[in-house]
Write an enzyme that holds these catalytic residues in place. Structure first.
Site, mmCIF file in Angstrom:
data_model
loop_
_atom_site.group_PDB
_atom_site.id
_atom_site.type_symbol
_atom_site.label_atom_id
_atom_site.label_comp_id
_atom_site.label_asym_id
_atom_site.label_seq_id
_atom_site.Cartn_x
_atom_site.Cartn_y
_atom_site.Cartn_z
ATOM 1 N N ARG A 118 8.019 33.399 88.553
ATOM 2 C CA ARG A 118 7.500 33.916 87.168
ATOM 3 C C ARG A 118 6.244 32.871 86.608
ATOM 4 O O ARG A 118 5.786 33.184 85.841
ATOM 5 C CB ARG A 118 8.636 34.039 86.053
ATOM 6 C CG ARG A 118 9.674 35.064 86.349
ATOM 7 C CD ARG A 118 10.508 35.388 85.445
ATOM 8 N NE ARG A 118 11.454 34.371 85.190
ATOM 9 C CZ ARG A 118 12.619 34.228 85.385
ATOM 10 N NH1 ARG A 118 12.916 35.023 86.358
ATOM 11 N NH2 ARG A 118 13.382 32.922 85.158
ATOM 12 N N GLU A 131 22.424 21.573 88.769
ATOM 13 C CA GLU A 131 23.718 21.581 88.348
ATOM 14 C C GLU A 131 24.705 22.585 89.437
ATOM 15 O O GLU A 131 26.038 22.071 89.471
ATOM 16 C CB GLU A 131 24.099 22.056 86.894
ATOM 17 C CG GLU A 131 23.613 23.424 86.948
ATOM 18 C CD GLU A 131 22.211 23.561 86.329
ATOM 19 O OE1 GLU A 131 21.991 24.582 86.017
ATOM 20 O OE2 GLU A 131 21.439 22.659 86.319
#
Length: 172
Positions: free
Chosen positions: A58, A95
């Protein structure tokens, strides 16, 4: 223009508890898309840059038209194996695991002033990795511009020391 009204919000995607901001509805509206790119350009006034960099995928949708309108070059940052020439890689940790980004080794020249552009600043992990990749090539990151920012995820903390700008902010 009220850009938030052009962005579809999908609750529970990709998992429960997430309120996903779907920019594709803004991109499919030609007037809104052009206005969003112009808004991003306006927030960059006073920043001197030589080239625009956008991460896959994107980042291409915001960075490339912005580069065209600013009459600057555009450099894509890709996932491994997507670029045809010699590349340098940068592995980074998120994460939920690790990822790798690549750029052509000659795409950024030492001393180039680089503007990083993407659609969204969330946790800041990918943006930080892009900055580190640019700096490996000797480029100077002079700013990061995002169409949207999820303020509540504190991505700016990860990008401490860099100039960060966003056209649309979400507080929750």
């Amino acid at each position: 223009m009220d850009f938030k009204s052009k962005i579809r919000v999908i609750e529970g995607f990709p998992k429960e508890g997430i309120s996903f901001k779907d920019v594709t509805t803004l991109l499919s509206d030609g007037e809104a898309y052009q206005a969003a790119i112009k808004a991003c350009l306006e927030m960059l006034e006073g920043i001197n840059y030589d080239v625009v960099v956008g991460p896959e995928a994107r980042g291409f949708l915001i960075g490339a038209p912005l580069a065209v309108m600013a009459q600057k070059g555009f450099v894509p940052i890709r996932k491994p194996g997507k670029l045809p020439y010699e590349t340098i890689k940068h592995e980074y940790f998120l994460e939920y695991g690790s990822d790798v980004l690549e750029v052509h080794k000659d795409a950024i020249k030492p001393g180039d002033k680089v503007l990083v552009v993407d659609d969204l600043l969330a946790t800041g992990g990918t943006a930080k990795a892009v900055c580190e990749l640019i700096e490996k090539l000797g480029g100077e990151v002079v700013g990061l511009a995002f169409l949207m920012e999820l303020d509540f995820l504190d991505g700016r903390k990860v990008l401490d020391g860099y100039k960060v700008l966003s056209a649309i902010n979400y507080e929750s």
